[in-house]
Design an enzyme around this catalytic site. Sequence first.
Site, PDB file in Angstrom:
ATOM      1  N   HIS A 158      -9.354  -1.538  -8.379  1.00 21.00           N
ATOM      2  CA  HIS A 158      -9.363  -0.611  -7.151  1.00 21.00           C
ATOM      3  C   HIS A 158      -8.533   0.414  -7.353  1.00 21.00           C
ATOM      4  CE1 HIS A 158      -9.449   1.040  -3.083  1.00 21.00           C
ATOM      5  NE2 HIS A 158      -8.090   0.916  -3.132  1.00 21.00           N
ATOM      6  N   ASP A 204       0.677  -1.147  -0.043  1.00 23.58           N
ATOM      7  CA  ASP A 204      -0.108  -0.026  -0.103  1.00 23.58           C
ATOM      8  C   ASP A 204       0.912   1.319   0.119  1.00 23.58           C
ATOM      9  OD1 ASP A 204      -2.358   1.420   0.090  1.00 23.58           O
ATOM     10  OD2 ASP A 204      -3.222   0.597   1.874  1.00 23.58           O
TER      11      ASP A 204
END
EC number: 1.11.1.-
Length: 510
Positions: free
Chosen positions: A362, A228
């Site tokens: 996403h 991330d």
Amino acid sequence: MRLTYLPLFAGIAIQSASALPDFFKSSVLKPRRTNSLLINPDAQPDLPTAQQASTAAASVGLNLTDIQGDILIGMKKNKEMFFFFSIADATAFKSHLDSAILPLITSTQQLLTVATQPTTAVNLAFSQTGLNALGLASQGLGDSLFASGQFSGAESLGDPGTSNWVQAFAGTGIHGVFLLASDTIDNVNAELSQIQSILGTSITEAYRLQGEARPDDQQGHEHFGFMDGISNPAIDGFSTALPGQAVLSPGLFLLAEDGDGSSSSRPSWAKDGSLLAFRQLQQRVPEFNKFLADNAALTQGNADLLGARMMGRWKSGAPVDLAPTADDVDLANDPQRNNNFNFTHPDFTETTDQTHCPFSAHIRKTNPRSDFNPLNTANHIIRAGIPYGPEVTDAEASSNTSSTDASLERGLAFVAYQSNIGNGFAFIQQNWVDNANFFFGKTTPPGIDPIIGSNAAQNNFAPNSPRPVSGLDPTDSTTIVTLNTDFVVSRGGEYFFSPSLSAIQNTLSV
């Protein structure tokens, strides 16, 4: 992982002492660390050095000693506590805030050099009801979503009501949040104990959430396993852009700075503060893994590829737009390359081709890049969240079901900074993530974000509402897959304002 984080400076650790507020000068020059309290995974962009940041800030007039440290740093915390509170005695609270809490607040500049980092970094933010309690009800910040709070807009964010919300977030009873970050939980707990001792009965605890980076080689990865924090934007006046990284005006994240379209509606004391959107997002990891295993036929039996196409990156962080068929760890760990893509390729038909990155992925739903022409520069956030909760247990993995034991809940303590929530977090969630037709103009509708998207609004706000997703099968872009399980469940949240240090001293403490 890099063995060092930031170089130690002796003479250029911070901006000149003359530039510091008076309350800051006495303690910031004292070296307290020899190792950073932040993490720095290879895949994530480096922070600027103190000298680089000072030079960049001077070019646009930013005062990094007055901006709270969490806003521009991104997803680099090791251990972090979110301590939510209500103000019980405003007079006493303001007195303590000025005399004892303010010297504990950590600025951006402090975090950029190990020698000036505190043992535990502390930031502080207030909800609208918190500002009201401090006597600032008449001085609105020019943001209607902040003013009304997150609870009243839960359904507009795709939440199936608020039955899953942590009770403390239901309503408007939370007045503020302390964000405490360090390299050990003991440090965090010690600093929190000190703050509670200082504030005494002037506050009451509403809720707390402990976050921490995942262990060992999973540091920097969220609980589904994906690296991330790769694609946060570069900020003019703070960081230097890497290839493919958007360079944005500071006013998109800091109130009343260049690029803040609502500057005229801000009170003067709000300058260099930022609006913080907090969400506790439970991640149902066993259910996600089961979906990948059960539906691997979509990607010729490759469950990892299916997950990568849903996310838009492999677990390493390598983007599927550049590595469409197999993971590439070297690409993932190279910040000069791992963000340098825009979803276009020679001979691609942009309205139909999903062979590299699905329209619904996403990272494409939340950052469409060249799907916009010209590139979108208005709807961005700086993400600064951290995982919370333990690793998946053997029992959960074998049963493919998340435990109902509250102590085993895991997910993401989501934090997003922006100067306008309606253009930032809320816009992205409502208009992109949960919109089955976004990005517009595609021959096959993209569907809803398969990771965090919700279709509850179209199904009487029922949990696990079926949501359509296209592009998961790289050989047939017209295939629509219906997801019947929510892999991410909102546990609630709130909107906060993270003020400048000078605003804490000169306005909130008065």
